[in-house]
Scaffold this motif. Structure first.
Motif, PDB file in Angstrom:
ATOM      1  N   TYR A  36      58.100  60.404  48.208  1.00 50.22           N
ATOM      2  CA  TYR A  36      57.778  61.678  48.852  1.00 50.22           C
ATOM      3  C   TYR A  36      56.386  61.641  49.470  1.00 50.22           C
ATOM      4  CZ  TYR A  36      61.888  64.034  46.934  1.00 50.22           C
ATOM      5  OH  TYR A  36      63.170  64.419  46.644  1.00 50.22           O
ATOM      6  N   GLY A  37      55.437  61.041  48.758  1.00 55.59           N
ATOM      7  CA  GLY A  37      54.064  60.996  49.264  1.00 55.59           C
ATOM      8  C   GLY A  37      53.935  60.196  50.545  1.00 55.59           C
ATOM      9  N   GLU A  38      54.592  59.037  50.599  1.00 55.66           N
ATOM     10  CA  GLU A  38      54.452  58.201  51.802  1.00 55.66           C
ATOM     11  C   GLU A  38      55.102  58.856  53.009  1.00 55.66           C
ATOM     12  OE1 GLU A  38      57.622  54.685  51.906  1.00 55.66           O
ATOM     13  OE2 GLU A  38      56.533  54.747  50.007  1.00 55.66           O
ATOM     14  N   ASN A  39      56.090  59.729  52.785  1.00 54.37           N
ATOM     15  CA  ASN A  39      56.772  60.385  53.898  1.00 54.37           C
ATOM     16  C   ASN A  39      56.165  61.720  54.298  1.00 54.37           C
ATOM     17  OD1 ASN A  39      58.771  58.380  54.273  1.00 54.37           O
ATOM     18  ND2 ASN A  39      59.871  59.147  52.496  1.00 54.37           N
ATOM     19  N   THR A  40      55.257  62.268  53.490  1.00 52.23           N
ATOM     20  CA  THR A  40      54.748  63.610  53.785  1.00 52.23           C
ATOM     21  C   THR A  40      53.229  63.705  53.927  1.00 52.23           C
ATOM     22  OG1 THR A  40      54.759  64.134  51.424  1.00 52.23           O
ATOM     23  CG2 THR A  40      56.685  64.813  52.700  1.00 52.23           C
ATOM     24  N   ARG A  62      49.937  53.590  41.761  1.00 51.77           N
ATOM     25  CA  ARG A  62      49.652  52.311  42.420  1.00 51.77           C
ATOM     26  C   ARG A  62      50.589  52.011  43.588  1.00 51.77           C
ATOM     27  NH1 ARG A  62      48.909  48.989  36.929  1.00 51.77           N
ATOM     28  NH2 ARG A  62      50.687  50.326  36.494  1.00 51.77           N
ATOM     29  N   PRO A  63      51.914  52.273  43.492  1.00 46.13           N
ATOM     30  CA  PRO A  63      52.765  52.026  44.665  1.00 46.13           C
ATOM     31  C   PRO A  63      52.377  52.893  45.870  1.00 46.13           C
ATOM     32  CG  PRO A  63      54.117  52.179  42.688  1.00 46.13           C
ATOM     33  CD  PRO A  63      52.718  52.609  42.304  1.00 46.13           C
ATOM     34  N   LEU A  64      52.057  54.157  45.629  1.00 49.19           N
ATOM     35  CA  LEU A  64      51.671  55.043  46.729  1.00 49.19           C
ATOM     36  C   LEU A  64      50.334  54.624  47.324  1.00 49.19           C
ATOM     37  CD1 LEU A  64      52.267  57.496  48.469  1.00 49.19           C
ATOM     38  CD2 LEU A  64      51.231  58.931  46.693  1.00 49.19           C
ATOM     39  N   MET A  65      49.374  54.268  46.473  1.00 54.79           N
ATOM     40  CA  MET A  65      48.070  53.833  46.984  1.00 54.79           C
ATOM     41  C   MET A  65      48.226  52.551  47.807  1.00 54.79           C
ATOM     42  SD  MET A  65      45.325  54.803  43.931  1.00 54.79           S
ATOM     43  CE  MET A  65      45.991  53.680  42.724  1.00 54.79           C
ATOM     44  N   ALA A  66      49.107  51.652  47.380  1.00 55.16           N
ATOM     45  CA  ALA A  66      49.337  50.415  48.138  1.00 55.16           C
ATOM     46  C   ALA A  66      49.935  50.731  49.508  1.00 55.16           C
ATOM     47  CB  ALA A  66      50.250  49.480  47.355  1.00 55.16           C
ATOM     48  N   THR A  67      50.873  51.668  49.553  1.00 55.30           N
ATOM     49  CA  THR A  67      51.462  52.071  50.837  1.00 55.30           C
ATOM     50  C   THR A  67      50.406  52.684  51.741  1.00 55.30           C
ATOM     51  OG1 THR A  67      53.634  52.403  49.853  1.00 55.30           O
ATOM     52  CG2 THR A  67      53.193  53.562  51.907  1.00 55.30           C
ATOM     53  N   VAL A 118      40.838  62.818  51.330  1.00 58.43           N
ATOM     54  CA  VAL A 118      42.074  63.273  50.703  1.00 58.43           C
ATOM     55  C   VAL A 118      41.959  62.878  49.240  1.00 58.43           C
ATOM     56  CG1 VAL A 118      44.589  63.040  50.584  1.00 58.43           C
ATOM     57  CG2 VAL A 118      43.428  62.925  52.818  1.00 58.43           C
ATOM     58  N   MET A 119      42.216  63.825  48.346  1.00 59.32           N
ATOM     59  CA  MET A 119      42.121  63.541  46.916  1.00 59.32           C
ATOM     60  C   MET A 119      43.470  63.773  46.257  1.00 59.32           C
ATOM     61  SD  MET A 119      38.420  65.276  46.015  1.00 59.32           S
ATOM     62  CE  MET A 119      38.269  64.512  44.403  1.00 59.32           C
ATOM     63  N   LEU A 120      43.994  62.735  45.624  1.00 54.99           N
ATOM     64  CA  LEU A 120      45.186  62.836  44.792  1.00 54.99           C
ATOM     65  C   LEU A 120      44.675  63.131  43.388  1.00 54.99           C
ATOM     66  CD1 LEU A 120      47.092  59.735  46.198  1.00 54.99           C
ATOM     67  CD2 LEU A 120      47.186  62.104  46.998  1.00 54.99           C
ATOM     68  N   VAL A 121      44.861  64.365  42.947  1.00 49.06           N
ATOM     69  CA  VAL A 121      44.200  64.880  41.753  1.00 49.06           C
ATOM     70  C   VAL A 121      45.170  64.908  40.571  1.00 49.06           C
ATOM     71  CG1 VAL A 121      42.918  66.838  40.792  1.00 49.06           C
ATOM     72  CG2 VAL A 121      42.754  66.321  43.246  1.00 49.06           C
ATOM     73  N   LEU A 181      51.038  70.195  46.196  1.00 48.59           N
ATOM     74  CA  LEU A 181      51.474  69.591  44.942  1.00 48.59           C
ATOM     75  C   LEU A 181      52.486  68.497  45.255  1.00 48.59           C
ATOM     76  CD1 LEU A 181      52.206  72.976  43.127  1.00 48.59           C
ATOM     77  CD2 LEU A 181      50.159  71.558  42.824  1.00 48.59           C
ATOM     78  N   LEU A 182      52.420  67.395  44.508  1.00 40.85           N
ATOM     79  CA  LEU A 182      53.352  66.294  44.690  1.00 40.85           C
ATOM     80  C   LEU A 182      53.904  65.903  43.323  1.00 40.85           C
ATOM     81  CD1 LEU A 182      54.667  64.128  46.496  1.00 40.85           C
ATOM     82  CD2 LEU A 182      52.555  62.791  46.272  1.00 40.85           C
ATOM     83  N   THR A 183      55.218  66.085  43.168  1.00 38.47           N
ATOM     84  CA  THR A 183      55.922  65.719  41.935  1.00 38.47           C
ATOM     85  C   THR A 183      57.151  64.917  42.321  1.00 38.47           C
ATOM     86  OG1 THR A 183      57.416  67.627  41.847  1.00 38.47           O
ATOM     87  CG2 THR A 183      55.192  67.916  40.891  1.00 38.47           C
TER      88      THR A 183
END
Length: 192
Positions: A36-40, A62-67, A118-121, A181-183
């Motif tokens: 969801y994060g990589e697409n939005t 880690r997968p999202l940060m790598a993307t 951008v902060m992923l909190v 929010l990202l879940t």
């Protein structure tokens, strides 16, 4: 009941629910969050994005940060400096990680300190109004306040599993409200 006591009870309950997620399910939910994060989450190349390395049963970003890195972002993670302060050090492939206390690890003092755009909190608990409960140290609230003092307005995206949602988080004056929010069930923009 004082807000701090209510927050402590909500935190304990939601962290227990998170801890109860079986490891294989937690991995799948983390991968759904990454999808969801990589697409939005849009950003320009060179944007500084803070994530975090998982501790205990947290979402594994880690997968999202790598993307995000492959899309041109500069990635940084929090480093606890003392009892009240964190900074964000750049995380580059192959960087040696050091123990930073409280079960956290991060790049050492030679890594660049960055100001996130951008902060992923991370969240121990959250509500749909964008209020969050952290681990109780106030590190993120103070870090965001310092960025605001510099004239910076980072985009704030709360990260957690759905089971960490509560009906309402008691907001105190020092609390910083999240913009989205990202879940594992998706990306939601908070109504303001």
């Amino acid at each position: 009941m004082p807000a701090s006591q209510l927050k402590a009870e909500l935190r304990a309950g939601r962290l227990a629910a998170r801890d109860a997620i079986p490891t294989d399910e937690r991995i799948e939910k983390s991968l759904a969050i990454a999808g969801y994060g990589e697409n939005t989450v849009g950003f320009d190349p060179g944007t500084v994005i803070s994530g975090f390395l998982p501790i205990r049963s947290e979402v594994d970003l880690r997968p999202l940060m790598a993307t995000f890195r492959t899309r041109g972002a500069r990635i940084c993670v929090p480093v606890i400096l003392d009892k009240v302060r964190i900074v964000f050090r750049e995380l580059v492939p192959g960087a040696e990680l050091i123990d930073c206390g409280f079960g956290t690890s991060a790049p050492g003092p030679d890594a660049a300190v960055l100001d996130p755009q951008v902060m992923l909190v991370p969240m121990a608990a959250f509500d749909l109004a964008g209020h969050r409960i952290g681990y109780g140290g106030g590190y993120y609230d103070r870090a965001i306040a310092r960025l605001h003092e510099k004239g910076l307005e980072p985009r704030l995206i709360g990260i957690a599993f759905d089971c960490q949602e509560v009906a309402s988080v008691p907001a105190e004056p020092h609390d910083v409200r999240l913009q989205s929010l990202l879940t594992e069930s998706g990306f939601r923009i908070v109504d303001t």
